[in-house]
Design a protein around this motif. Structure first.
Motif, PDB file in Angstrom:
ATOM      1  N   LYS A 256       0.464  -1.405  -0.091  1.00  0.00           N
ATOM      2  CA  LYS A 256       0.075   0.106   0.148  1.00  0.00           C
ATOM      3  C   LYS A 256       0.657   1.652   0.067  1.00  0.00           C
ATOM      4  CE  LYS A 256      -2.963   1.035   3.310  1.00  0.00           C
ATOM      5  NZ  LYS A 256      -3.866   0.876   4.016  1.00  0.00           N
ATOM      6  N   ASN A 257       1.822   0.951   0.583  1.00  0.00           N
ATOM      7  CA  ASN A 257       2.913   3.017   1.042  1.00  0.00           C
ATOM      8  C   ASN A 257       4.020   2.406   0.060  1.00  0.00           C
ATOM      9  OD1 ASN A 257       4.235   0.599   2.310  1.00  0.00           O
ATOM     10  ND2 ASN A 257       4.413   1.585   4.000  1.00  0.00           N
ATOM     11  N   LYS A 258       3.704   1.171  -0.641  1.00  0.00           N
ATOM     12  CA  LYS A 258       5.236   1.821  -2.443  1.00  0.00           C
ATOM     13  C   LYS A 258       6.531   2.138  -1.443  1.00  0.00           C
ATOM     14  CE  LYS A 258       1.931   0.773  -4.721  1.00  0.00           C
ATOM     15  NZ  LYS A 258       1.318  -0.361  -4.899  1.00  0.00           N
ATOM     16  N   ASP A 259       6.791   0.631  -0.324  1.00  0.00           N
ATOM     17  CA  ASP A 259       8.004   0.996   0.311  1.00  0.00           C
ATOM     18  C   ASP A 259       8.861  -0.017  -0.181  1.00  0.00           C
ATOM     19  OD1 ASP A 259       6.823  -1.202   1.838  1.00  0.00           O
ATOM     20  OD2 ASP A 259       7.509  -0.859   3.295  1.00  0.00           O
ATOM     21  N   GLY A 260       8.192  -0.437  -1.721  1.00  0.00           N
ATOM     22  CA  GLY A 260       9.231  -2.041  -1.800  1.00  0.00           C
ATOM     23  C   GLY A 260       9.067  -3.085  -1.059  1.00  0.00           C
ATOM     24  N   GLU A 265       1.690  -4.875   8.676  1.00  0.00           N
ATOM     25  CA  GLU A 265       0.471  -4.151   8.608  1.00  0.00           C
ATOM     26  C   GLU A 265      -0.022  -4.204   7.845  1.00  0.00           C
ATOM     27  OE1 GLU A 265       0.262   0.565   9.504  1.00  0.00           O
ATOM     28  OE2 GLU A 265       2.179  -0.537  10.441  1.00  0.00           O
ATOM     29  N   GLU A 266       0.652  -4.081   6.700  1.00  0.00           N
ATOM     30  CA  GLU A 266      -0.399  -4.113   5.318  1.00  0.00           C
ATOM     31  C   GLU A 266      -1.095  -5.823   5.101  1.00  0.00           C
ATOM     32  OE1 GLU A 266       2.479  -1.066   2.443  1.00  0.00           O
ATOM     33  OE2 GLU A 266       3.062  -3.340   2.724  1.00  0.00           O
ATOM     34  N   LEU A 267      -0.562  -6.406   5.751  1.00  0.00           N
ATOM     35  CA  LEU A 267      -0.912  -7.673   5.522  1.00  0.00           C
ATOM     36  C   LEU A 267      -2.413  -8.057   6.471  1.00  0.00           C
ATOM     37  CD1 LEU A 267       1.969 -10.313   5.816  1.00  0.00           C
ATOM     38  CD2 LEU A 267       0.558 -10.728   4.214  1.00  0.00           C
ATOM     39  N   GLN A 320       9.310  -4.751  -9.302  1.00  0.00           N
ATOM     40  CA  GLN A 320      10.073  -5.955  -9.239  1.00  0.00           C
ATOM     41  C   GLN A 320       9.296  -6.511 -10.410  1.00  0.00           C
ATOM     42  OE1 GLN A 320      11.811  -7.531  -5.770  1.00  0.00           O
ATOM     43  NE2 GLN A 320      11.757  -5.283  -5.715  1.00  0.00           N
ATOM     44  N   HIS A 321       9.389  -7.975 -10.875  1.00  0.00           N
ATOM     45  CA  HIS A 321       9.325  -8.686 -11.746  1.00  0.00           C
ATOM     46  C   HIS A 321       7.432  -8.566 -11.713  1.00  0.00           C
ATOM     47  CE1 HIS A 321       9.504 -11.862  -8.618  1.00  0.00           C
ATOM     48  NE2 HIS A 321       8.779 -12.404  -9.195  1.00  0.00           N
ATOM     49  N   GLU A 322       6.737  -9.208 -10.195  1.00  0.00           N
ATOM     50  CA  GLU A 322       5.214  -8.686 -10.181  1.00  0.00           C
ATOM     51  C   GLU A 322       4.934  -7.654 -10.563  1.00  0.00           C
ATOM     52  OE1 GLU A 322       6.240 -12.040  -7.442  1.00  0.00           O
ATOM     53  OE2 GLU A 322       7.731 -10.076  -8.105  1.00  0.00           O
ATOM     54  N   GLU A 323       5.530  -6.472 -10.825  1.00  0.00           N
ATOM     55  CA  GLU A 323       5.103  -5.352 -10.976  1.00  0.00           C
ATOM     56  C   GLU A 323       4.671  -5.441 -12.479  1.00  0.00           C
ATOM     57  OE1 GLU A 323       3.935  -1.502 -11.560  1.00  0.00           O
ATOM     58  OE2 GLU A 323       4.371  -2.970  -9.752  1.00  0.00           O
TER      59      GLU A 323
END
Ligand code: MAN
Length: 523
Positions: A256-260, A265-267, A320-323
């Motif tokens: 969510k916070n795009k920190d890589g 917390e996000e989970l 990342q590749h998933e991106e």
């Protein structure tokens, strides 16, 4: 040593002789400065009682140049009392009362010169000459009143005619109003009748639209669910029907916070307390949280694409590749949503050129016409009512004892001075316009007749004009006199923002002016 009162008595005696010698020319002998009407109050054979009754003094004290009475009545012929009154007979012209302080002050106040008796010949008697001139003027004025009265009679006649016509028109308007109200009522009835039909006919279309809306909503819902299921299947890389923490961690959209990285917390945000989520739970809980993020990313990429394509490329490389996978999914989504946009466009088009079946269209046209007719009927009533008000206001106005001013209502007259053009619209308003341009300034609206008692119709007041800078509202007093035509003679501003207009009009002429004047003179 001669006693002081003795000197006063001798002085008084001499003055009496002087007084009665001077007044000997008039019929009744009286002390200097006393009018004929008051002569009997000054009897040389009696003591003198001050007019206010406060004291009685020997007659010799009258006009002895010493003020004995509070009201100044013992010194009518000298300037000894500040509040005394000196009467000049002014034979041949008009008698006059002046403050006795002006006696022997070196200024000729009386045309017979009697107020300046200490310097003989200082003020020669010019009453005959003045009287003659005044009589000529009075004669001219009387003639003006007489001639003007003829015009005034015409004004009266026209005024009465105008008012009786207005009264007739008012009666007619009241009748018209009743008729117009009936028409309005009928049109209203027709309108609601046709509108009910229109409503029923349109309801069919509204129902159909609602059905269509629901159908589309259902399709959308299904599409959304399908999208969710597809995404679930894609993220569930081991295809075990569960989305685990490890599977989620590698999907960039959950970051969510795009920190890589997808942190605890996000989970927790997407999965709650569980370690994994199955498809149904994913659809009801996780998917509603993920969908907006996907849309946001789509939106962001879309908005910045044209200008910042290169930056994107950089960003994309960063991911990342998933991106890439995510992007692929997003692109799919964009493709899927494309038809929706087109549908919306289509709907808009439908709104603009909605077509109905022939019968419905006929009913709509009928209702439109009925609405128009009702609006027209309503307007007709309003117009009549406004006319009625105008007539009533006019009929309630005071146009003089014999309606002599009635025809002047609304007549506008102008007067120019160096700076301004003034306009008086009788019984309406007064305005002022600068010759250098600028806005017209209201100097007052018709207020009332404001002449003194017995002469009410000689003064008009126009009040409540535009507020004076840092002061009260402007107002105008119109002073009226007899003239052969209705026109403005002068406009002045004696006090700031208080204006005075001199108006001449035959309406103010008085056929019995002369008779009235002579009876007044006799008094
Ligand atoms: C304007 C005019 C004048 C008035 C002043 C007051 O210039 O209306 O007659 O005296 O305003 O500020």
């Amino acid at each position: 040593m001669i006693h002081l009162s003795c000197i006063k008595q001798i002085q008084g005696f001499l003055l009496i002789i002087l007084t009665f010698v001077i007044s000997a020319s008039s019929d009744v002998p009286r002390p200097r400065g006393v009018s004929l009407t008051k002569a009997s109050l000054y009897s040389p054979t009696k003591d003198f009682t001050c007019f206010d009754g406060t004291s009685t003094i020997p007659f010799s004290y009258v006009n002895d140049d010493y003020c004995d009475c509070f009201d100044g009545s013992d010194e009518p012929g000298t300037s000894a009392c500040l509040n005394g009154v000196f009467h000049c007979t002014n034979a041949g012209h008009q008698s006059l009362n002046i403050p006795s302080s002006r006696v022997n002050d070196g200024v000729c106040d009386c045309c017979d010169g009697t107020d300046e008796y200490t310097v003989p010949d200082a003020c020669p008697n010019i009453c005959e000459q003045l009287g003659k001139e005044a009589r000529i003027k009075a004669q001219q004025l009387a003639e003006l009143h007489k001639a003007g009265s003829v015009v005034r009679m015409e004004l009266i006649e026209k005024g009465n005619k105008k008012r009786s016509e207005m009264a007739d028109q008012l009666t007619q308007l009241e009748k018209d109003k009743q008729e117009a109200l009936q028409i309005k009522q009928e049109k209203e009835r027709l309108k609601s009748e046709v509108e009910a039909k229109e409503n029923a006919a349109l309801q069919v279309y509204r129902d159909a639209e609602e059905k269509e809306r629901q159908r589309k909503a259902e399709i959308e819902k299904q599409q959304l669910e399908k999208e969710g299921r597809d995404l679930f299947a894609k993220y569930d890389s081991n295809q075990d029907g569960k989305l685990s923490v490890d599977e989620i961690k590698v999907v960039n959209v959950f970051d969510k916070n795009k920190d890589g990285e997808v942190d605890t917390e996000e989970l927790q945000y997407f999965l709650g307390e569980g370690e994994s989520v199955e498809v149904e739970e994913f659809l009801s809980k996780t998917w509603p949280l993920v969908k907006p993020l996907i849309m946001l990313e789509q939106g962001m990429f879309k908005a910045s694409e044209p200008e910042e394509a290169s930056e994107h490329e950089e960003e994309e490389e960063h991911f990342q590749h998933e991106e890439v996978d995510d992007m692929g999914a997003e692109e799919e989504n964009v493709d899927e949503e494309q038809p929706d946009v087109e549908e919306i466009e289509l709907e808009k088009d439908e709104d603009n050129s909605k077509t109905y079946d022939e019968e419905t269209q006929r009913i709509i046209d009928e209702a439109t016409e009925a609405r128009k007719q009702f609006t027209d009927a309503e307007r007709a009533v309003r117009e009549i009512e406004s006319n009625i008000r105008t007539y009533q206001e006019s009929l309630e106005k005071d146009y003089g004892l014999q309606q002599e001013y009635a025809t002047l209502d609304g007549q506008c007259l102008e007067y120019e001075d160096k700076e301004y053009i003034y306009k008086l619209c009788l019984f309406q308003k007064v305005t002022q316009k600068s010759k250098n341009g600028g806005m017209e300034v209201g100097l007052g609206n018709w207020g009332e007749w404001a002449g003194e008692e017995g002469n009410k119709y000689s003064v008009m007041k126009y009040t409540n004009g535009i507020a004076c800078w840092n002061g009260p509202n402007r107002m105008t007093t119109v002073e009226i006199s007899c003239g052969m035509e209705t026109k403005l003679m002068s406009v002045t501003e004696p006090f700031r923002c208080e204006y005075r207009i001199e108006l001449m009009t035959p309406a103010a002429c008085d056929e019995s002016y002369q008779a009235r004047q002579s009876s007044h003179d006799e008094l």
